[in-house]
Scaffold this active site. Structure first.
Site, PDB file in Angstrom:
ATOM      1  N   GLU A 103       0.822  -1.220   0.000  1.00 22.36           N
ATOM      2  CA  GLU A 103       0.000   0.000   0.000  1.00 22.36           C
ATOM      3  C   GLU A 103       0.849   1.258   0.000  1.00 22.36           C
ATOM      4  OE1 GLU A 103      -2.996   0.321   3.050  1.00 22.36           O
ATOM      5  OE2 GLU A 103      -3.379  -1.838   2.947  1.00 22.36           O
ATOM      6  N   SER A 204       9.940   6.947   9.596  1.00 26.96           N
ATOM      7  CA  SER A 204       9.350   6.616  10.894  1.00 26.96           C
ATOM      8  C   SER A 204       9.827   5.232  11.325  1.00 26.96           C
ATOM      9  CB  SER A 204       7.829   6.624  10.742  1.00 26.96           C
ATOM     10  OG  SER A 204       7.218   6.249  11.953  1.00 26.96           O
ATOM     11  N   CYS A 346      -2.434   2.034   8.291  1.00 30.60           N
ATOM     12  CA  CYS A 346      -1.525   1.231   7.462  1.00 30.60           C
ATOM     13  C   CYS A 346      -1.979  -0.216   7.388  1.00 30.60           C
ATOM     14  CB  CYS A 346      -0.121   1.212   8.064  1.00 30.60           C
ATOM     15  SG  CYS A 346       0.478   2.789   8.591  1.00 30.60           S
TER      16      CYS A 346
END
Ligand code: SAH
Length: 357
Positions: A103, A204, A346
């Site tokens: 994704e 991140s 996510c």
């Protein structure tokens, strides 16, 4: 076979590699090895960056394209589906040449659109609140597969400003795929490539101290975000498996070294989970942990996922929590969440697609 080859697939007897994995000097070597003039490398790089397919390489001789095609795939990803949010965010589900699903998200902003990319197929970190890790880690993505998410989306949104910022906040743990992440940062910021400034890139991480320090030494000068989510080891262990390996003190010490090396303020991500990490006691613990660190705290009310029954803190308490932190001298804001009506956390679009089958 799929796990071992990363960016290569077996096609008949041959290994197919990805053009997007090549930097300028590697591409030049390929062009020379095909017996072609060096300047072709620049032309081909322009097509890679534009996410063109071979039939759009109109300035390259057909015979050369055929030679390239034998060893290199022009596109790392094809779109499987997309979910469009009312705020303009678009969540893409891509299929890699291996048949894996990943994704990426397009986030429109007046000050420059951004893209959130995945760096692994799945994730091995097993954070309880995160949909990406629900099915575990399948494999690392190559640098070119990560880059191709940006290139694809930049092409799609060319008419409305392209892409100015990139955040590595999709599925996967960038520092657990260190070499490919580092190569991706170089491809992304190369002036032969899409030429996005390093300052426009955020990484991140759930927190791997030695890799945080290494990233600074390897020349990363973008924004580093740490997914802290709990201010004490006991609490963090309840929601993040990585906390069994590294203490919050080790993490903060690595972040201080990162800051000393880069002079870049770090970001602390803190999901607010109702009744778990949003009490006044947590505020004091955050202050004593982060008081000496140059950082900004991003408070994110939990985005509920299908496989986890934790509840988000109310918006009202989130702002109260934030005000208490700022009144203690810390820099903090409550993050606006985009795309939540398009399977916003996510990994959710992928999981739902798999589960529907
Ligand atoms: N793997 C990276 C990026 C994860 S996604 C990392 O661990 O930092 C970016 C941020 O969203 C992380 O802070 C992550 O912890 C957080 N996140 C994951 N699932 C979430 C959810 N359901 N609700 C809110 N934030 C979530």
């Amino acid at each position: 076979m799929r796990r071992i080859l990363h960016s290569q697939i077996q096609k008949g007897e041959q290994l197919i590699k990805l053009l997007a994995d090549l930097d300028m000097s590697e591409l030049t070597d390929v062009v020379i090895s095909l017996g072609e003039p060096k300047y072709r490398a620049k032309q081909i790089m322009r097509h890679i960056v534009a996410y063109d397919s071979y039939d759009e390489y109109t300035d390259i001789p057909k015979a050369m394209i055929e030679k390239l095609r034998e060893s290199y795939a022009d596109k790392a990803l094809v779109e499987k589906t997309r979910a469009i949010s009312s705020d303009g965010a678009v969540r893409y589900l891509f299929e890699t040449v291996h048949g894996d699903l990943i994704e990426a998200v397009f986030l429109p902003h007046n000050y420059g659109n951004s893209v959130c990319v995945s760096c692994q197929v799945g994730c091995g970190m097993g954070c309880v609140f995160c949909a990406s890790g629900y099915y575990g880690l399948q494999r690392n993505l190559s640098a070119g597969e990560i880059l191709s998410q940006v290139l694809f989306i930049a092409r799609e949104h060319k008419a409305n400003g392209g892409v100015k910022k990139v955040v590595m906040m999709g599925s996967g743990s960038p520092l657990a795929n260190y070499d490919n992440t580092l190569k991706f940062t170089k491809l992304l910021t190369s002036d032969n490539g899409i030429n996005i400034g390093m300052r426009q890139l955020s990484i991140s991480t759930c927190g791997i101290p030695d890799k945080i320090e290494r990233l600074a030494k390897d020349g990363f000068s973008g924004t580093l975000s740490l997914s802290l989510h709990a201010p004490t080891d006991d609490k963090r262990k309840k929601i993040m498996r990585i906390a069994e390996r590294y203490s919050v003190k080790e993490l903060v010490s690595a972040l201080k070294k990162f800051f000393d090396e880069t002079k870049r303020r770090v970001v602390i991500e803190y999901i607010l989970i109702s009744g778990f990490n949003d009490t006044d006691g947590d505020i004091s613990a955050i202050k004593s942990l982060l008081g000496g660190l140059c950082c900004h705290i991003n408070l994110i009310p939990l985005n509920p996922t299908d496989h986890c029954d934790l509840k988000p803190t109310s918006r009202k308490r989130a702002y109260e929590f934030c005000n208490k932190l700022t009144s203690m001298g810390l820099s903090a804001t409550v993050r606006r969440s985009m795309g939540s009506d398009a399977a916003g956390a996510c990994g959710q679009l992928k999981n739902r697609t798999i589960e529907q089958k």
